[in-house]
Design an enzyme around this catalytic site. Structure first.
Site, PDB file in Angstrom:
ATOM      1  N   GLY A 166       1.232  -0.731   0.130  1.00 54.24           N
ATOM      2  CA  GLY A 166       0.213   0.098  -0.047  1.00 54.24           C
ATOM      3  C   GLY A 166       0.719   1.170  -0.203  1.00 54.24           C
ATOM      4  N   THR A 220      -0.101   5.585  -1.662  1.00 51.75           N
ATOM      5  CA  THR A 220      -0.086   7.325  -1.712  1.00 51.75           C
ATOM      6  C   THR A 220      -0.151   7.312   0.179  1.00 51.75           C
ATOM      7  OG1 THR A 220      -2.839   6.443  -1.489  1.00 51.75           O
ATOM      8  CG2 THR A 220      -1.466   7.241  -3.455  1.00 51.75           C
ATOM      9  N   GLY A 221      -1.145   8.746   0.527  1.00 51.41           N
ATOM     10  CA  GLY A 221      -1.225   8.515   1.988  1.00 51.41           C
ATOM     11  C   GLY A 221      -0.142   7.571   3.541  1.00 51.41           C
ATOM     12  N   TYR A 222      -0.081   6.886   4.393  1.00 51.89           N
ATOM     13  CA  TYR A 222       0.490   6.435   5.364  1.00 51.89           C
ATOM     14  C   TYR A 222       1.226   5.269   4.760  1.00 51.89           C
ATOM     15  CZ  TYR A 222      -1.759   9.065   8.866  1.00 51.89           C
ATOM     16  OH  TYR A 222      -1.677   9.785   9.644  1.00 51.89           O
ATOM     17  N   LEU A 249      -2.714  -1.421   4.134  1.00 51.95           N
ATOM     18  CA  LEU A 249      -3.759  -0.978   2.951  1.00 51.95           C
ATOM     19  C   LEU A 249      -4.884  -0.474   2.931  1.00 51.95           C
ATOM     20  CD1 LEU A 249      -3.869  -4.536   1.249  1.00 51.95           C
ATOM     21  CD2 LEU A 249      -2.265  -2.519   0.011  1.00 51.95           C
ATOM     22  N   TYR A 268      -6.952   3.295  13.525  1.00 49.40           N
ATOM     23  CA  TYR A 268      -6.999   5.010  13.600  1.00 49.40           C
ATOM     24  C   TYR A 268      -8.421   5.079  15.320  1.00 49.40           C
ATOM     25  CZ  TYR A 268      -9.419   9.125  14.334  1.00 49.40           C
ATOM     26  OH  TYR A 268     -10.005  10.616  14.544  1.00 49.40           O
ATOM     27  N   TYR A 313     -17.179   5.452  13.576  1.00 53.61           N
ATOM     28  CA  TYR A 313     -15.666   4.869  12.964  1.00 53.61           C
ATOM     29  C   TYR A 313     -15.080   3.741  13.678  1.00 53.61           C
ATOM     30  CZ  TYR A 313     -11.230   4.176  11.439  1.00 53.61           C
ATOM     31  OH  TYR A 313      -9.955   3.346  10.512  1.00 53.61           O
ATOM     32  N   THR A 331      -7.136  11.817   3.362  1.00 51.52           N
ATOM     33  CA  THR A 331      -6.204  10.544   2.261  1.00 51.52           C
ATOM     34  C   THR A 331      -7.444  10.114   1.331  1.00 51.52           C
ATOM     35  OG1 THR A 331      -6.264   8.793   3.786  1.00 51.52           O
ATOM     36  CG2 THR A 331      -4.775   9.684   3.800  1.00 51.52           C
TER      37      THR A 331
END
Ligand code: NAD
Length: 396
Positions: A47, A50-52, A138, A224, A234, A274
């Site tokens: 993964g 992008t992002g983290y 991912l 998270y 969430y 993101t």
């Protein structure tokens, strides 16, 4: 061609190659301006585009001089359709890594499949021998199970009662009320199958069986937690169930890897814009308020700052890795600080369409969103012709 953003809800269907390259350059410059740390030598990032995951790859390569393999799911440009942002990001990363004399390779394809796992193992064997860090980052709406062939879809829904709260249309600044119906048992099962720990475990098992995990290997996946207001959608919702599963998998993998001096962690990261987080209802409004408060307190970080702190102070810092009572690394510590949360909560009560630019950082959210696709980036002439066809060096 001249490339402008084309948005559809929380998706942008175009990306700008030069803007993405500039974003990568900025992240690399940030890392190079920090103190170097002694970290991993050979890293696999699942993964990575992008992002983290991308920030993890940059932090390991440019902060610790690591060789990297990145696995991701992106597509090249085709005709007048631009490539995806992750494609352009990776092309820019590969070029910079090679300039620096670092070994780096990219694998494009479905990380959930056995064939991509086998391809990755072959590449590790031929180029690195072994890896000493595996980052699992991912975020996907779907997964096809490699053994049963079943395709699962993840949903972001509450469990139990219908959830009603404020949400933001970050393009228009409109704050409205949204109600989300609870998930069915089947939707919970499928979300866990996509975003839970099963695939991470499959990766570690297959890498281990192939003998490509170095003694003392570290593996880390990301989770998270977040504030009270987003709990029902969430952490206590479908995605939270999947994250519980991911966190339990870390405990299991840790036990397994300890036999060879290895370790497995989950790091709880900060909420950031993101491609994945923009798709979650309520969260963009929370992120906008959080950005404003954290910027005022000079605590704001993006993915790259978060990953530098994770690598240099936690995973590869001095002494034992600091974890909370559940064994989780908390790099969301500044987001979750009591004073930050109290101020966000206070603003949350008042937030509406009239005061959103005052109480929350709507423009910061919008800018970060467009920058994910290489737009609104300083130093780029968006009226100039640019070649949308960009090759990724060392692509497998
Ligand atoms: P992202 O959308 O920016 O990145 C996802 C990556 O996964 C991309 O590189 C994409 O190409 C890759 N990918 C998706 N499906 C794939 C597939 N089938 N095969 C190969 N690659 C695939 O997401 P992100 O926000 O950086 O999320 C990464 C992790 O961090 C997730 O576990 C997420 O829950 C966690 N996290 C995110 C936030 C946040 O606020 N964004 C906060 C804390 C934790």
């Amino acid at each position: 061609m001249i490339i402008h953003p084309k948005t559809r809800g929380f998706i942008c269907t175009t990306a700008h190659p030069e803007g993405c390259a500039k974003q990568i350059e900025n992240q690399i410059e940030y890392i190079q301006a920090q103190k170097k740390f002694t970290g991993p030598a050979n890293v696999l990032v699942i993964g990575a585009s992008t992002g983290y995951g991308l920030a993890s790859r940059i932090a390991a390569a440019f902060g610790a001089g690591a060789n990297t393999i990145g696995v991701f799911f992106d597509r090249a440009a085709e005709g007048s359709r631009t490539a995806t942002a992750g494609w352009y990001n990776t092309a820019a990363f590969e070029a910079k890594a090679q300039e620096k004399g670092l070994k780096s390779f990219s694998i494009v394809g479905d990380a959930f499949s056995d064939s991509i796992k086998a391809k990755t193992i072959e590449l590790i064997q031929s180029e690195f021998g072994q890896v000493d860090l595996v980052v699992y980052s991912l975020a996907s709406p779907r997964r096809t199970h490699p053994v049963t062939g079943e395709t699962f879809s993840s949903v972001i829904k509450p469990i139990g009662p219908t959830y009603t709260n404020k949400t933001l249309n970050f393009h228009t600044g409109e704050v409205s009320t949204t109600s989300i119906e609870p998930a069915t048992e089947e939707e919970i099962r499928q979300t866990i199958a996509v975003m839970g720990g099963e695939d991470w475990k499959m990766w570690i098992e297959q890498l281990s069986e192939a003998g490509v995990l170095a003694n003392g290997v570290t593996t880390v996946a990301y989770s998270y937690v977040g504030p009270e207001v987003t709990q029902p959608i969430y952490r206590e919702g479908t995605i939270g169930k999947a994250k519980n599963d991911l966190e339990n998998t870390a405990t299991e993998l840790n036990e397994r890897l300890q036999a060879q001096g290895g370790r497995a962690f989950v790091s709880v990261n900060k909420a950031l814009v993101t491609q994945s987080s923009s798709a979650i209802p309520v969260v963009p409004l929370y992120i906008s308020a959080l950005y404003k408060v954290m910027k005022e307190k000079e605590l704001h970080e993006n993915c790259i700052e978060q990953m530098y702190r994770l690598f240099s102070e936690r995973l590869y810092g001095e002494g034992e890795v600091q974890v909370d009572e559940k064994g989780l690394i908390r790099i969301d510590d500044w987001e979750m600080r009591e004073d930050v949360q109290a101020e966000v909560e206070r603003r949350w009560q008042e937030l509406d369409s009239d005061n959103v630019t005052l109480l929350a950082d709507l423009s910061g959210y919008q800018k970060d969103f467009f920058q994910l696709f290489g737009f609104q980036t300083e130093g780029i002439d968006y009226e100039a012709e640019v070649d949308q066809n960009v090759d990724i060096p060392n692509l497998y």
